[in-house]
Scaffold this motif. Structure first.
Motif, PDB file in Angstrom:
ATOM      1  N   LEU A   1       0.827  -1.207   0.000  1.00 52.92           N
ATOM      2  CA  LEU A   1       0.000   0.000   0.000  1.00 52.92           C
ATOM      3  C   LEU A   1       0.862   1.258   0.000  1.00 52.92           C
ATOM      4  O   LEU A   1       0.543   2.244  -0.675  1.00 52.92           O
ATOM      5  N   ALA A   2       1.950   1.226   0.752  1.00 53.58           N
ATOM      6  CA  ALA A   2       2.852   2.385   0.796  1.00 53.58           C
ATOM      7  C   ALA A   2       3.493   2.617  -0.572  1.00 53.58           C
ATOM      8  O   ALA A   2       3.641   3.770  -1.014  1.00 53.58           O
ATOM      9  N   LEU A   3       3.848   1.555  -1.263  1.00 48.96           N
ATOM     10  CA  LEU A   3       4.424   1.693  -2.601  1.00 48.96           C
ATOM     11  C   LEU A   3       3.411   2.251  -3.588  1.00 48.96           C
ATOM     12  O   LEU A   3       3.724   3.117  -4.415  1.00 48.96           O
ATOM     13  N   LEU A   4       2.182   1.770  -3.513  1.00 51.73           N
ATOM     14  CA  LEU A   4       1.132   2.290  -4.396  1.00 51.73           C
ATOM     15  C   LEU A   4       0.912   3.778  -4.138  1.00 51.73           C
ATOM     16  O   LEU A   4       0.768   4.566  -5.086  1.00 51.73           O
ATOM     17  N   ASP A   5       0.940   4.166  -2.890  1.00 49.96           N
ATOM     18  CA  ASP A   5       0.734   5.571  -2.542  1.00 49.96           C
ATOM     19  C   ASP A   5       1.854   6.459  -3.085  1.00 49.96           C
ATOM     20  O   ASP A   5       1.624   7.611  -3.455  1.00 49.96           O
ATOM     21  N   LYS A   6       3.066   5.925  -3.167  1.00 47.56           N
ATOM     22  CA  LYS A   6       4.194   6.705  -3.675  1.00 47.56           C
ATOM     23  C   LYS A   6       4.041   7.057  -5.150  1.00 47.56           C
ATOM     24  O   LYS A   6       4.622   8.041  -5.617  1.00 47.56           O
ATOM     25  N   CYS A   7       3.289   6.228  -5.878  1.00 47.90           N
ATOM     26  CA  CYS A   7       3.166   6.431  -7.327  1.00 47.90           C
ATOM     27  C   CYS A   7       1.806   6.955  -7.757  1.00 47.90           C
ATOM     28  O   CYS A   7       1.691   7.570  -8.823  1.00 47.90           O
ATOM     29  N   SER A   8       0.769   6.720  -6.971  1.00 50.72           N
ATOM     30  CA  SER A   8      -0.579   7.147  -7.348  1.00 50.72           C
ATOM     31  C   SER A   8      -0.809   8.607  -6.976  1.00 50.72           C
ATOM     32  O   SER A   8      -0.237   9.120  -6.015  1.00 50.72           O
ATOM     33  N   ASN A   9      -1.671   9.235  -7.754  1.00 50.86           N
ATOM     34  CA  ASN A   9      -2.050  10.629  -7.482  1.00 50.86           C
ATOM     35  C   ASN A   9      -0.832  11.538  -7.387  1.00 50.86           C
ATOM     36  O   ASN A   9      -0.798  12.478  -6.584  1.00 50.86           O
ATOM     37  N   ARG A  10       0.175  11.249  -8.191  1.00 48.97           N
ATOM     38  CA  ARG A  10       1.384  12.060  -8.230  1.00 48.97           C
ATOM     39  C   ARG A  10       1.566  12.597  -9.637  1.00 48.97           C
ATOM     40  O   ARG A  10       1.145  11.987 -10.617  1.00 48.97           O
ATOM     41  N   ALA A  11       2.206  13.708  -9.748  1.00 52.91           N
ATOM     42  CA  ALA A  11       2.555  14.270 -11.052  1.00 52.91           C
ATOM     43  C   ALA A  11       4.026  13.992 -11.306  1.00 52.91           C
ATOM     44  O   ALA A  11       4.855  14.071 -10.391  1.00 52.91           O
ATOM     45  N   SER A  12       4.354  13.640 -12.548  1.00 53.46           N
ATOM     46  CA  SER A  12       5.746  13.349 -12.859  1.00 53.46           C
ATOM     47  C   SER A  12       6.633  14.562 -12.599  1.00 53.46           C
ATOM     48  O   SER A  12       7.805  14.417 -12.247  1.00 53.46           O
ATOM     49  N   SER A  13       6.066  15.756 -12.748  1.00 58.87           N
ATOM     50  CA  SER A  13       6.855  16.963 -12.498  1.00 58.87           C
ATOM     51  C   SER A  13       7.318  17.021 -11.041  1.00 58.87           C
ATOM     52  O   SER A  13       8.439  17.450 -10.758  1.00 58.87           O
ATOM     53  N   ASP A  14       6.465  16.545 -10.126  1.00 60.35           N
ATOM     54  CA  ASP A  14       6.862  16.506  -8.716  1.00 60.35           C
ATOM     55  C   ASP A  14       7.993  15.507  -8.503  1.00 60.35           C
ATOM     56  O   ASP A  14       8.959  15.783  -7.770  1.00 60.35           O
ATOM     57  N   LEU A  15       7.882  14.333  -9.152  1.00 58.76           N
ATOM     58  CA  LEU A  15       8.919  13.321  -9.016  1.00 58.76           C
ATOM     59  C   LEU A  15      10.232  13.801  -9.612  1.00 58.76           C
ATOM     60  O   LEU A  15      11.303  13.543  -9.058  1.00 58.76           O
ATOM     61  N   ILE A  16      10.150  14.504 -10.734  1.00 57.47           N
ATOM     62  CA  ILE A  16      11.349  15.034 -11.375  1.00 57.47           C
ATOM     63  C   ILE A  16      11.992  16.097 -10.496  1.00 57.47           C
ATOM     64  O   ILE A  16      13.217  16.130 -10.317  1.00 57.47           O
ATOM     65  N   ASP A  17      11.158  16.972  -9.915  1.00 55.89           N
ATOM     66  CA  ASP A  17      11.689  18.014  -9.034  1.00 55.89           C
ATOM     67  C   ASP A  17      12.380  17.407  -7.812  1.00 55.89           C
ATOM     68  O   ASP A  17      13.385  17.939  -7.319  1.00 55.89           O
ATOM     69  N   GLU A  18      11.834  16.298  -7.322  1.00 58.36           N
ATOM     70  CA  GLU A  18      12.413  15.658  -6.139  1.00 58.36           C
ATOM     71  C   GLU A  18      13.673  14.864  -6.479  1.00 58.36           C
ATOM     72  O   GLU A  18      14.452  14.519  -5.592  1.00 58.36           O
ATOM     73  N   GLY A  19      13.857  14.573  -7.753  1.00 60.47           N
ATOM     74  CA  GLY A  19      15.000  13.771  -8.198  1.00 60.47           C
ATOM     75  C   GLY A  19      14.531  12.402  -8.652  1.00 60.47           C
ATOM     76  O   GLY A  19      14.345  11.498  -7.831  1.00 60.47           O
ATOM     77  N   LEU A  20      14.314  12.253  -9.958  1.00 63.43           N
ATOM     78  CA  LEU A  20      13.724  11.035 -10.488  1.00 63.43           C
ATOM     79  C   LEU A  20      14.604   9.814 -10.227  1.00 63.43           C
ATOM     80  O   LEU A  20      14.106   8.734  -9.894  1.00 63.43           O
TER      81      LEU A  20
END
Length: 323
Positions: free
Chosen positions: A278-297
């Motif tokens: 569930l924690a892994l699903l939460d890390k990827c769901s309802n997220r924008a790739s721009s946020d992941l890129i900003d955080e360091g893909l």
């Protein structure tokens, strides 16, 4: 008596889980090899870099070093192909993973339908012949396509004949945990190109984008949902966060959560692995790739791969795979 039953269940669960992990690993390998071969035919220099990327992202560097003192980019393409397809120095070669899937299938024969058992027997036999008889690079694309069809027949037979019980859930867990790991590794190898904000106007960028999409069987699917110019962030969003893309991280984790839920219902208890999923699903769901890129893909994907490994170990512990 109870301990003996649990021992049988643990061995069966492990066999089914690893049978389908290895089937998925084999399927992913055919796509990655084919996509890289396409690059090699288009641009030999970039192709050498792509082969080296496969060795590194697949976690095969240690085995390559045992096989050769040269860098992967320094040896003939035929040697690299041999290493990835069947070389005994590579325990994760395409032939080795199909053989391992077959060995696990034989160990859990009574948990498989007759159609599934026949399909994996046929696939293993034909795969060995196909790989052995493929001598020319020009023949390789057809060999890889045939192997994918054989692997798909196993999944198809299982999908239409298997009982929807705990055995089915363990097989599905193997499929989707392996799929998530493969997608994370493939995308991780292309984080520099995918993190670029500009549109893909250069040939090099286009080749990178084309390779990553073909490696996860998403080239046509991406065009269906995004008909504009390909950009790195759009591709990253599709492969990491989309619940419509069956090889995305989000979709894979959704299926892992679903099947661990089925096991919780079957056994009447929620295991720690369910919380990790569930924690892994939460890390990827309802997220924008721009946020992941900003955080360091790259950092994000490194963390995901570590979490996938931890989840696999926890599933093994929760369901007593070693007993």
């Amino acid at each position: 008596m109870g301990a003996a039953i649990m021992s049988v269940l643990g061995a069966t669960a492990s066999g089914l889980y690893w049978m389908f992990r290895n089937l998925e690993r084999s399927d992913s390998a055919t796509r990655v090899i084919e996509a890289t071969l396409r690059v090699s035919f288009t641009d030999a220099e970039l192709g050498r870099m792509e082969w080296e990327s496969i060795i590194t992202s697949s976690g095969l560097r240690e085995y390559w070093n045992q096989h050769s003192s040269a860098m992967p980019s320094e040896v003939p393409t035929a040697e690299l192909i041999n290493f990835l397809l069947s070389n005994p120095d590579n325990p994760s070669s395409l032939l080795a993973t199909i053989t391992s899937a077959h060995a696990n299938a034989r160990r859990v024969r009574t948990a498989l339908s007759r159609e599934t058992a026949e399909a994996i027997n046929s696939t293993a036999s034909q795969a060995a012949s196909l790989i052995r008889d493929t001598q020319e690079l020009a023949d390789l694309p057809e060999t890889l396509a045939t192997l994918r069809r054989l692997l798909a027949q196993v999944h198809g037979a299982h999908a239409v004949t298997a009982m929807r019980n705990e055995n089915f859930s363990f097989g599905r867990l193997g499929t989707f945990i392996e799929r998530a790991d493969a997608t994370a590794r493939i995308v991780s190898a292309k984080t520099v190109a995918l993190s670029a904000e500009s549109q893909a106007g250069l040939q090099l960028e286009n080749l990178h984008f084309d390779t990553v999409l073909r490696s996860v069987a998403a080239h046509r699917a991406f065009r269906w949902v995004d008909s504009g110019t390909m950009t790195g962030p759009a591709i990253a969003d599709f492969l990491l966060c989309s619940l419509r893309m069956p090889r995305s991280l989000a979709y894979s984790f959704h299926k892992v959560v679903e099947n661990l839920g089925h096991l919780s219902d079957d056994y009447g208890t929620v295991q720690p692995s369910a919380e990790l999923a569930l924690a892994l699903l939460d890390k990827c769901s309802n997220r924008a790739s721009s946020d992941l890129i900003d955080e360091g893909l790259h950092l994000f994907l490194d963390g995901i791969m570590q979490d996938i490994n931890e989840l696999g170990l926890q599933i093994s512990t929760d369901y007593r795979f070693d007993r």
